[in-house]
Design a protein around this motif. Structure first.
Motif, PDB file in Angstrom:
ATOM      1  N   LEU A  88     -27.140  48.165  12.706  1.00  0.00           N
ATOM      2  CA  LEU A  88     -28.425  48.496  13.316  1.00  0.00           C
ATOM      3  C   LEU A  88     -29.160  47.233  13.731  1.00  0.00           C
ATOM      4  O   LEU A  88     -29.706  47.158  14.847  1.00  0.00           O
ATOM      5  CB  LEU A  88     -29.283  49.297  12.341  1.00  0.00           C
ATOM      6  N   ASP A  89     -29.176  46.241  12.860  1.00  0.00           N
ATOM      7  CA  ASP A  89     -29.848  44.987  13.200  1.00  0.00           C
ATOM      8  C   ASP A  89     -29.237  44.354  14.450  1.00  0.00           C
ATOM      9  O   ASP A  89     -29.942  43.868  15.337  1.00  0.00           O
ATOM     10  CB  ASP A  89     -29.774  44.010  12.034  1.00  0.00           C
ATOM     11  N   ALA A  90     -27.898  44.376  14.517  1.00  0.00           N
ATOM     12  CA  ALA A  90     -27.224  43.806  15.695  1.00  0.00           C
ATOM     13  C   ALA A  90     -27.512  44.624  16.947  1.00  0.00           C
ATOM     14  O   ALA A  90     -27.706  44.061  18.037  1.00  0.00           O
ATOM     15  CB  ALA A  90     -25.719  43.744  15.427  1.00  0.00           C
ATOM     16  N   LEU A  91     -27.567  45.952  16.799  1.00  0.00           N
ATOM     17  CA  LEU A  91     -27.853  46.804  17.947  1.00  0.00           C
ATOM     18  C   LEU A  91     -29.259  46.517  18.484  1.00  0.00           C
ATOM     19  O   LEU A  91     -29.441  46.374  19.707  1.00  0.00           O
ATOM     20  CB  LEU A  91     -27.742  48.274  17.536  1.00  0.00           C
ATOM     21  N   LEU A  92     -30.240  46.459  17.601  1.00  0.00           N
ATOM     22  CA  LEU A  92     -31.606  46.194  18.033  1.00  0.00           C
ATOM     23  C   LEU A  92     -31.708  44.830  18.711  1.00  0.00           C
ATOM     24  O   LEU A  92     -32.415  44.672  19.713  1.00  0.00           O
ATOM     25  CB  LEU A  92     -32.558  46.280  16.845  1.00  0.00           C
ATOM     26  N   GLU A  93     -31.015  43.847  18.163  1.00  0.00           N
ATOM     27  CA  GLU A  93     -31.000  42.513  18.762  1.00  0.00           C
ATOM     28  C   GLU A  93     -30.451  42.585  20.189  1.00  0.00           C
ATOM     29  O   GLU A  93     -30.959  41.944  21.111  1.00  0.00           O
ATOM     30  CB  GLU A  93     -30.152  41.586  17.911  1.00  0.00           C
ATOM     31  N   SER A  94     -29.400  43.407  20.371  1.00  0.00           N
ATOM     32  CA  SER A  94     -28.791  43.515  21.708  1.00  0.00           C
ATOM     33  C   SER A  94     -29.719  44.205  22.701  1.00  0.00           C
ATOM     34  O   SER A  94     -29.622  43.962  23.903  1.00  0.00           O
ATOM     35  CB  SER A  94     -27.467  44.276  21.618  1.00  0.00           C
ATOM     36  N   LEU A  95     -30.611  45.080  22.214  1.00  0.00           N
ATOM     37  CA  LEU A  95     -31.545  45.756  23.114  1.00  0.00           C
ATOM     38  C   LEU A  95     -32.545  44.798  23.711  1.00  0.00           C
ATOM     39  O   LEU A  95     -33.035  45.013  24.813  1.00  0.00           O
ATOM     40  CB  LEU A  95     -32.293  46.880  22.362  1.00  0.00           C
ATOM     41  N   TRP A  96     -32.881  43.770  22.987  1.00  0.00           N
ATOM     42  CA  TRP A  96     -33.880  42.799  23.448  1.00  0.00           C
ATOM     43  C   TRP A  96     -33.322  41.909  24.570  1.00  0.00           C
ATOM     44  O   TRP A  96     -33.950  41.682  25.567  1.00  0.00           O
ATOM     45  CB  TRP A  96     -34.395  41.941  22.290  1.00  0.00           C
TER      46      TRP A  96
END
Length: 372
Positions: A364-372
């Motif tokens: 989840l942390d990596a996914l959110l980072e990728s959204l930015w």
């Protein structure tokens, strides 16, 4: 056990130039002594096409900010009671419709009676077909958009007419279409590919793509109509697509894309419809294993990609071609806030986060980072 759950919605009427006729027939659906929930931007539409047919309207309420804050629901409830309203006409997008549902529910809590709703939707997310609504709680240390599912609040009547979306601002209209696709895709989370939701949702998604993949760049809808680059029939097809994408809301449940959007919208104030533009495609890729082969019903026939990759790629391409935000950074979101988003998701939506598979927290942390 497979299930098809239906809502107590009496009628959906659709067509070209039907607003005045529909407004005059509201009494047939128990919409009497209505108060009109809308926003100031829609004042002309209300005055010209709704009010002339509604002979017993008791008032108009327009204090309806985005994300349905609890104080607006309280004001809306007071307006209903002060005016002696017996029903609500909701003319607007998702926030107006959610506010009407919330007020109907709070009216029941206070009086023992839900207020029936007639919906005249001006966006394409499909809220008018569902019993789901969100209310942003503002009294605590951190705002939070809490979700509700109350069957009695589903609009009793929905009216679909291209005139309703002709003047909806371009970014709002087109991003709400992506939210409509989100309903179709994440609706697959708890159903199988032969479920009626799946069959209709696939048709709805294809309706959206068929119209939107040739949508003119930059122009507002009215300008595009005047230049014959789109037609009112195209607009109606988008509205019907939204309906098909969300035809059986009681049979589906939100997924991670929606939940990220709820946090980004309710807590951090980003436009609700826009969030799916940059969450849906990455979530499809990240949660592909959890959905298995269900995305195949949306596949466009690519022989070199999985169904999830093909659908995500098509969505990403559509978002770019429409000029919609494809990254959180485009909305000036503070990257340092991503850790708060992650914590709220883990605390409030653990089952949706679990769709990411083993090591879901780190993913989840990596996914959110990728959204930015």
């Amino acid at each position: 056990m497979n299930q098809l759950k239906c809502l107590p919605q009496e009628a959906i009427v659709w067509g070209h130039d039907i607003l005045e006729t529909a407004a005059t027939s509201l009494g047939d659906y128990g919409i009497t002594r209505p108060i009109i929930f809308t926003v100031e931007f829609l004042e002309t539409l209300n005055r010209d096409y709704i009010l002339p047919g509604v002979r017993d309207a008791v008032g108009i309420f327009t204090e309806l900010p985005a994300h349905v804050p609890d104080f607006a629901v309280r004001k809306g409830l007071k307006a209903c009671i002060d005016h002696g309203a017996d029903s609500i006409i909701a003319l607007g997008g998702g926030s107006v419709l959610d506010a009407a549902k919330a007020v109907s529910f709070w009216h029941f809590e206070q009086t023992g009676r839900h207020l029936p709703i007639a919906a005249f939707p001006t966006t394409l997310s499909g809220s008018e077909f569902s019993h789901y609504f969100g209310v942003t709680e503002t009294d605590g240390p951190q705002k939070f958009k809490r979700s509700y599912a109350v069957r009695q609040t589903v609009p009793r009547l929905v009216v679909i007419d291209p005139r309703l979306i002709t003047d909806t601002p371009r970014a709002l209209l087109l991003s709400s279409a992506i939210k409509g696709i989100d309903h179709a895709v994440e609706g697959m989370r708890k159903v199988e590919s032969d479920h009626p939701h799946a069959i209709l949702a696939a048709k709805g998604v294809e309706r959206f793509f068929t119209v939107l993949e040739r949508w003119p760049q930059k122009l507002e809808t009215r300008d595009a109509l005047q230049r014959s680059l789109v037609s009112t029939e195209d607009l109606l097809q988008l509205q019907l697509g939204a309906w098909q994408c969300y035809f059986f809301p009681a049979s589906v449940i939100y997924g991670l894309s929606h939940r990220i959007g709820h946090i980004l919208g309710g807590t951090f104030g980003l436009p609700h419809s826009v969030t799916s533009c940059f969450t849906l495609a990455p979530v499809i890729r990240a949660c592909a294993d959890a959905y298995g082969d269900k995305f195949e019903i949306f596949a466009s026939g690519s022989a070199t990609s999985t169904a999830a990759e093909s659908l995500a790629d098509r969505l990403s391409s559509l978002v770019r071609s429409l000029g919609l935000p494809s990254r959180l950074s485009a909305l000036d979101f503070d990257k340092a806030k991503l850790c708060e988003v992650s914590a709220l998701l883990k605390d409030n939506y653990p089952s949706e986060v679990a769709d990411l598979g083993a090591g879901a927290g780190g993913k989840l942390d990596a996914l959110l980072e990728s959204l930015w």
